[in-house]
Scaffold this active site. Sequence first.
Site, PDB file in Angstrom:
ATOM      1  N   LYS A  96      26.545  56.669   5.323  1.00 34.65           N
ATOM      2  CA  LYS A  96      25.804  56.180   6.614  1.00 34.65           C
ATOM      3  C   LYS A  96      26.708  56.779   7.681  1.00 34.65           C
ATOM      4  O   LYS A  96      27.638  57.223   7.369  1.00 34.65           O
ATOM      5  CB  LYS A  96      25.635  54.687   6.566  1.00 34.65           C
ATOM      6  CG  LYS A  96      24.923  54.155   5.355  1.00 34.65           C
ATOM      7  CD  LYS A  96      23.558  54.200   5.349  1.00 34.65           C
ATOM      8  CE  LYS A  96      22.775  53.416   4.160  1.00 34.65           C
ATOM      9  NZ  LYS A  96      21.388  53.867   4.079  1.00 34.65           N
ATOM     10  N   SER A 144      18.210  59.906  -1.094  1.00 38.14           N
ATOM     11  CA  SER A 144      17.108  59.118  -0.306  1.00 38.14           C
ATOM     12  C   SER A 144      17.322  59.764   1.077  1.00 38.14           C
ATOM     13  O   SER A 144      18.145  60.346   1.547  1.00 38.14           O
ATOM     14  CB  SER A 144      17.383  57.760  -0.379  1.00 38.14           C
ATOM     15  OG  SER A 144      18.617  57.444   0.278  1.00 38.14           O
ATOM     16  N   SER A 162      16.245  52.629   6.676  1.00 42.15           N
ATOM     17  CA  SER A 162      17.535  52.609   6.180  1.00 42.15           C
ATOM     18  C   SER A 162      18.010  51.362   5.793  1.00 42.15           C
ATOM     19  O   SER A 162      18.102  50.504   6.464  1.00 42.15           O
ATOM     20  CB  SER A 162      18.784  53.305   7.082  1.00 42.15           C
ATOM     21  OG  SER A 162      20.038  53.225   6.865  1.00 42.15           O
ATOM     22  N   SER A 188      17.692  58.024   3.943  1.00 32.03           N
ATOM     23  CA  SER A 188      18.163  57.088   5.054  1.00 32.03           C
ATOM     24  C   SER A 188      18.795  57.851   6.045  1.00 32.03           C
ATOM     25  O   SER A 188      19.254  57.273   7.101  1.00 32.03           O
ATOM     26  CB  SER A 188      19.007  56.069   4.295  1.00 32.03           C
ATOM     27  OG  SER A 188      20.252  56.702   3.697  1.00 32.03           O
TER      28      SER A 188
END
Length: 217
Positions: free
Chosen positions: A83, A38, A175, A40
């Site tokens: 992250k 993805s 996100s 994010s």
Amino acid sequence: MEIAMQNKIVENLKSFAIALVLALIIRTFLVQSFHIPSGSMIPTLLVGDFILVDKITYHLREPDRGDVVVFHFPLNEDVYYIKRIIGVPGDKVQVIDGKVYINGKPCKYEPGGTYSYTEKGSSYKGRLFYEFLPRKEGGEKKHLILKTGGRGDNTQVFVIPKDKYLMMGDNRNNSYDSRYWGFVDRSKIVGIARIIFFSWDGEKHLPRFNRIFKLIN
């Protein structure tokens, strides 16, 4: 001839077993590969990036602000997320008008230009900023973030407990991160992302050669 053939098969099986054990040891204790599904973490990581995660560093030091890490998603530990660490144990973190405040002090930001991308048929365009996160031992971690709107730009004050970390994606308005589901336990962090070893552009169906062996900031 038959005995020689049997010996060769046995030797091949031994070599395969040794290689398998070494691969398991490396994957368990040293490095592990992951695929980015993805956007994010855009612009740092793109959909289709394949990365290597270092599992050794956090045996030598604790995770710090600015590290890009892979961890087990707290709401479903069978799923891995990636992250950036924004807050460490003891921090008070808040986002105000899109800017991160750590322990009451705003992080520094500098403009970084514009950026556009397409994901799953949707087009996004926004502004890049260099964000400077203070490191625990002094200095700052400078990295790019992307702003495409206002989602998640204002939050409560997050007081981070012992052995917990607050995570956010670099694609700040796209996100799903700690702003929505909370903290990550230290024991659930797999390791720190180090390098992109391959990248595939799903929109163009071509490799991104300029990203291969790129270090992750």
